[in-house]
Design a protein around this motif. Sequence first.
Motif, short mmCIF file in Angstrom:
data_model
loop_
_atom_site.label_atom_id
_atom_site.label_comp_id
_atom_site.label_asym_id
_atom_site.label_seq_id
_atom_site.Cartn_x
_atom_site.Cartn_y
_atom_site.Cartn_z
N ILE A 33 -70.00 35.70 -27.24
CA ILE A 33 -70.09 36.61 -26.60
C ILE A 33 -69.39 37.80 -27.55
CG2 ILE A 33 -69.77 34.67 -24.38
CD1 ILE A 33 -66.77 35.47 -23.96
N GLY A 34 -69.00 38.49 -26.50
CA GLY A 34 -68.97 40.49 -26.97
C GLY A 34 -69.44 41.36 -26.02
N GLN A 35 -69.63 42.67 -25.91
CA GLN A 35 -70.59 43.54 -25.69
C GLN A 35 -71.60 43.91 -26.55
OE1 GLN A 35 -66.90 47.04 -26.10
NE2 GLN A 35 -66.12 46.29 -24.44
N SER A 36 -72.10 45.15 -25.93
CA SER A 36 -73.22 45.37 -26.40
C SER A 36 -72.72 46.34 -27.78
CB SER A 36 -73.86 46.27 -25.89
OG SER A 36 -74.34 45.81 -24.75
N GLY A 37 -73.39 46.13 -28.79
CA GLY A 37 -73.30 46.24 -30.49
C GLY A 37 -72.11 45.80 -30.76
N SER A 38 -71.41 44.96 -30.83
CA SER A 38 -70.71 43.52 -31.00
C SER A 38 -71.17 42.72 -32.17
CB SER A 38 -70.18 42.67 -30.22
OG SER A 38 -70.85 41.71 -29.40
N GLY A 39 -72.60 42.58 -32.65
CA GLY A 39 -72.87 42.31 -33.12
C GLY A 39 -74.05 40.57 -32.96
N ASP A 197 -72.31 36.79 -20.22
CA ASP A 197 -72.40 36.23 -17.83
C ASP A 197 -71.20 35.52 -17.83
OD1 ASP A 197 -72.29 35.16 -15.61
OD2 ASP A 197 -73.95 34.52 -15.70
N MET A 198 -70.16 36.23 -17.46
CA MET A 198 -68.44 35.77 -17.38
C MET A 198 -68.37 33.95 -16.58
SD MET A 198 -66.79 36.87 -19.25
CE MET A 198 -65.83 36.12 -19.26
N ASN A 199 -69.52 34.47 -15.97
CA ASN A 199 -69.93 32.71 -14.80
C ASN A 199 -70.04 31.63 -15.87
OD1 ASN A 199 -68.92 33.56 -12.19
ND2 ASN A 199 -71.27 34.48 -11.86
N SER A 200 -71.11 32.42 -16.91
CA SER A 200 -71.56 31.35 -17.65
C SER A 200 -70.04 30.57 -18.55
CB SER A 200 -72.30 31.75 -18.99
OG SER A 200 -73.84 31.68 -17.54
N VAL A 201 -69.60 31.18 -19.14
CA VAL A 201 -68.02 30.99 -19.79
C VAL A 201 -67.83 30.50 -19.57
CG1 VAL A 201 -66.28 32.56 -21.10
CG2 VAL A 201 -68.84 34.00 -21.60
N MET A 202 -67.34 30.70 -17.72
CA MET A 202 -66.17 29.45 -17.14
C MET A 202 -66.73 29.08 -17.09
SD MET A 202 -63.42 32.03 -17.71
CE MET A 202 -63.35 33.74 -17.17
N ILE A 204 -69.21 26.54 -18.50
CA ILE A 204 -69.48 25.89 -19.34
C ILE A 204 -69.31 26.48 -21.07
CG2 ILE A 204 -71.65 25.16 -18.14
CD1 ILE A 204 -73.63 27.33 -20.07
N GLY A 205 -68.57 27.05 -20.95
CA GLY A 205 -68.42 27.18 -22.40
C GLY A 205 -66.52 26.21 -23.22
N GLN A 206 -67.50 25.65 -23.47
CA GLN A 206 -66.69 24.23 -24.19
C GLN A 206 -65.76 25.21 -25.66
OE1 GLN A 206 -69.61 21.19 -23.54
NE2 GLN A 206 -68.20 20.01 -23.17
N LYS A 207 -66.35 26.12 -25.84
CA LYS A 207 -66.72 26.78 -27.33
C LYS A 207 -66.67 28.33 -27.38
CE LYS A 207 -65.16 27.63 -32.10
NZ LYS A 207 -65.73 27.09 -32.62
N ILE A 208 -65.92 28.73 -27.04
CA ILE A 208 -66.41 30.42 -27.20
C ILE A 208 -66.07 31.46 -28.56
CG2 ILE A 208 -65.98 32.22 -25.54
CD1 ILE A 208 -65.45 30.14 -23.77
N VAL A 209 -67.20 31.94 -29.04
CA VAL A 209 -66.47 32.96 -29.60
C VAL A 209 -67.16 34.64 -29.45
CG1 VAL A 209 -67.44 33.80 -32.59
CG2 VAL A 209 -67.19 31.07 -31.66
N PHE A 210 -66.16 35.44 -29.48
CA PHE A 210 -65.94 36.46 -29.38
C PHE A 210 -66.07 37.94 -29.98
CE2 PHE A 210 -63.50 40.03 -27.66
CZ PHE A 210 -64.56 40.85 -27.01
N LEU A 211 -67.27 38.22 -30.58
CA LEU A 211 -67.30 39.49 -31.14
C LEU A 211 -67.00 40.44 -30.81
CD1 LEU A 211 -70.99 37.90 -32.43
CD2 LEU A 211 -68.45 37.15 -33.48
N LYS A 212 -66.50 41.63 -31.89
CA LYS A 212 -66.00 42.74 -31.25
C LYS A 212 -66.39 43.57 -32.84
CE LYS A 212 -62.86 46.32 -29.72
NZ LYS A 212 -63.87 46.39 -28.70
N ASP A 213 -66.67 44.40 -32.84
CA ASP A 213 -67.23 45.13 -34.24
C ASP A 213 -67.70 44.41 -35.52
OD1 ASP A 213 -66.88 47.56 -32.48
OD2 ASP A 213 -64.97 47.66 -32.90
N GLY A 214 -68.99 43.56 -35.07
CA GLY A 214 -69.21 42.84 -35.98
C GLY A 214 -68.07 41.96 -36.39
N LEU A 215 -66.59 41.72 -35.71
CA LEU A 215 -65.52 40.78 -36.73
C LEU A 215 -65.65 39.18 -35.40
CD1 LEU A 215 -63.25 43.13 -38.01
CD2 LEU A 215 -64.56 41.56 -39.40
#
Length: 255
Positions: A33-39, A197-202, A204-215
């Motif tokens: 997951i991450g905002q548009s442009g997060s990579g 989709d935050m509904n999906s995150v909540m 079925i998100g057994q593992k979540i990787v959050f990206l921001k600015d390519g990190l």
Amino acid sequence: MVEVKEIHKSFGDIKVLKGISTTFEKGKTNLIIGQSGSGKTVFLKCLLGLFTPEQGTISYDGKVYSELSADDKRELRAEMGMVFQGSALFDSMTIAENVMFPLRMFTKQSKSEMEDRVDFVLKRVNLADAHKKKPSEASGGMQKRVAIARAIVNNPKYLFCDEPNSGLDPKTAIVIDNLIQEITQEYNITTMINSHDMNSVMEIGQKIVFLKDGLKAWEGSNETIFKTDNETVTDFVYSSELMKKVRQMYLEEKQ
């Protein structure tokens, strides 16, 4: 399992991925997951082998992709299933022909063997009577289920989903989420899902990787995401008043 170590990807002078490391576990729904442009889209394409990182490695059950021969890469791709954002079905083909396409491309099965496999996966996604329909005759939710059937027809070890709920109403989105999770667990697939989709995150998100600015700014699960005090994550996840209330209710319940 898919293991990512310190991958970097640039386009000209623009650095998109800046040293991401993580693992995606077998039998679990792993969300990116991450905002548009997060990579995250570039990241998913690197995982698929469509982009080649300048640095770092991506390993599939211990096989480092960059070290494989051309034949071995082809074999690995045959073990990958992909659900595209817009389903990407062939309009000129029937639903059965769409689902059969990967079998024609990657296997030497007889026609009857392929037809049997198509029957099986269409039943699995609750489309047992849809063989002769064209994609234009199917609803958005049906098209997503066809895309999932096509993605699993070759019995993949790795399943990639790019915004699988895009354009769907909330009720249908939940059906697709549940179907992806059921198939992941049933066949012990390593599933990676690009989602906003935050509904999906909540759900079925057994593992979540959050990206921001390519990190990689954070990783955890749909349970630990409620507890994090990482402001980057909370600003993204709880940007709506509804999600703020959901988090508050969760925290109060755990007290």
